[in-house]
Design a protein around this motif. Structure first.
Motif, PDB file in Angstrom:
ATOM      1  N   ILE A  30       3.293 -26.676 -22.608  1.00 53.43           N
ATOM      2  CA  ILE A  30       4.443 -26.529 -23.504  1.00 53.43           C
ATOM      3  C   ILE A  30       4.001 -26.637 -24.959  1.00 53.43           C
ATOM      4  CG2 ILE A  30       6.564 -27.667 -24.304  1.00 53.43           C
ATOM      5  CD1 ILE A  30       7.132 -28.316 -21.328  1.00 53.43           C
ATOM      6  N   GLU A  31       3.120 -27.592 -25.267  1.00 55.15           N
ATOM      7  CA  GLU A  31       2.616 -27.738 -26.632  1.00 55.15           C
ATOM      8  C   GLU A  31       1.867 -26.480 -27.079  1.00 55.15           C
ATOM      9  OE1 GLU A  31       0.402 -31.347 -27.312  1.00 55.15           O
ATOM     10  OE2 GLU A  31       1.871 -32.517 -26.177  1.00 55.15           O
ATOM     11  N   THR A  32       1.063 -25.937 -26.183  1.00 52.86           N
ATOM     12  CA  THR A  32       0.325 -24.716 -26.489  1.00 52.86           C
ATOM     13  C   THR A  32       1.284 -23.566 -26.772  1.00 52.86           C
ATOM     14  OG1 THR A  32      -1.525 -25.425 -25.108  1.00 52.86           O
ATOM     15  CG2 THR A  32      -1.371 -23.065 -25.596  1.00 52.86           C
ATOM     16  N   LEU A  33       2.317 -23.431 -25.930  1.00 51.87           N
ATOM     17  CA  LEU A  33       3.300 -22.369 -26.133  1.00 51.87           C
ATOM     18  C   LEU A  33       4.059 -22.561 -27.437  1.00 51.87           C
ATOM     19  CD1 LEU A  33       4.716 -21.973 -22.513  1.00 51.87           C
ATOM     20  CD2 LEU A  33       3.137 -20.457 -23.703  1.00 51.87           C
ATOM     21  N   ALA A  34       4.409 -23.805 -27.760  1.00 55.11           N
ATOM     22  CA  ALA A  34       5.130 -24.084 -29.013  1.00 55.11           C
ATOM     23  C   ALA A  34       4.279 -23.681 -30.215  1.00 55.11           C
ATOM     24  CB  ALA A  34       5.523 -25.555 -29.084  1.00 55.11           C
ATOM     25  N   LEU A  35       2.992 -23.971 -30.165  1.00 56.76           N
ATOM     26  CA  LEU A  35       2.094 -23.575 -31.258  1.00 56.76           C
ATOM     27  C   LEU A  35       2.000 -22.056 -31.361  1.00 56.76           C
ATOM     28  CD1 LEU A  35      -0.780 -26.178 -30.794  1.00 56.76           C
ATOM     29  CD2 LEU A  35       0.886 -26.092 -32.661  1.00 56.76           C
ATOM     30  N   GLU A  36       1.967 -21.399 -30.227  1.00 60.29           N
ATOM     31  CA  GLU A  36       1.885 -19.935 -30.222  1.00 60.29           C
ATOM     32  C   GLU A  36       3.181 -19.318 -30.753  1.00 60.29           C
ATOM     33  OE1 GLU A  36      -0.352 -16.454 -29.652  1.00 60.29           O
ATOM     34  OE2 GLU A  36      -0.877 -18.551 -29.826  1.00 60.29           O
ATOM     35  N   ILE A  37       4.316 -19.914 -30.416  1.00 63.71           N
ATOM     36  CA  ILE A  37       5.610 -19.447 -30.935  1.00 63.71           C
ATOM     37  C   ILE A  37       5.640 -19.605 -32.448  1.00 63.71           C
ATOM     38  CG2 ILE A  37       8.083 -19.994 -31.028  1.00 63.71           C
ATOM     39  CD1 ILE A  37       7.816 -20.648 -27.978  1.00 63.71           C
ATOM     40  N   GLU A  38       5.188 -20.739 -32.948  1.00 64.73           N
ATOM     41  CA  GLU A  38       5.173 -20.966 -34.395  1.00 64.73           C
ATOM     42  C   GLU A  38       4.254 -19.962 -35.084  1.00 64.73           C
ATOM     43  OE1 GLU A  38       6.180 -22.323 -38.034  1.00 64.73           O
ATOM     44  OE2 GLU A  38       7.156 -22.728 -36.122  1.00 64.73           O
ATOM     45  N   ARG A  39       3.121 -19.673 -34.477  1.00 64.19           N
ATOM     46  CA  ARG A  39       2.189 -18.694 -35.039  1.00 64.19           C
ATOM     47  C   ARG A  39       2.837 -17.316 -35.100  1.00 64.19           C
ATOM     48  NH1 ARG A  39      -2.698 -15.841 -33.717  1.00 64.19           N
ATOM     49  NH2 ARG A  39      -2.097 -15.713 -31.528  1.00 64.19           N
TER      50      ARG A  39
END
Length: 60
Positions: A30-39
């Motif tokens: 989830i943290e990885t996906l959140a970072l990718e969404i922000e990017r």
């Protein structure tokens, strides 16, 4: 030349099997996906600003 040749190739993202993942792994995912969404949001913002600049240039 076909205009479709200039478009980026779009591939579908494969759905990850979450069943074998533990709680810690799921939270990290989830943290990885959140970072990718922000990017992605940052890139969208950058492209919108670029487009607005071009729109202003050509409307003048």
């Amino acid at each position: 030349m076909n205009l479709d040749d200039l478009e980026p190739i779009k591939t579908k993202t494969k759905v990850k099997d979450l069943e074998p993942m533990g709680l810690e792994e799921l939270n990290e995912y989830i943290e990885t996906l959140a970072l990718e969404i922000e990017r992605a949001r940052i890139e969208i913002s950058r492209k919108e600003k670029h487009r607005q600049g071009l729109d202003g240039l050509f409307k003048a």
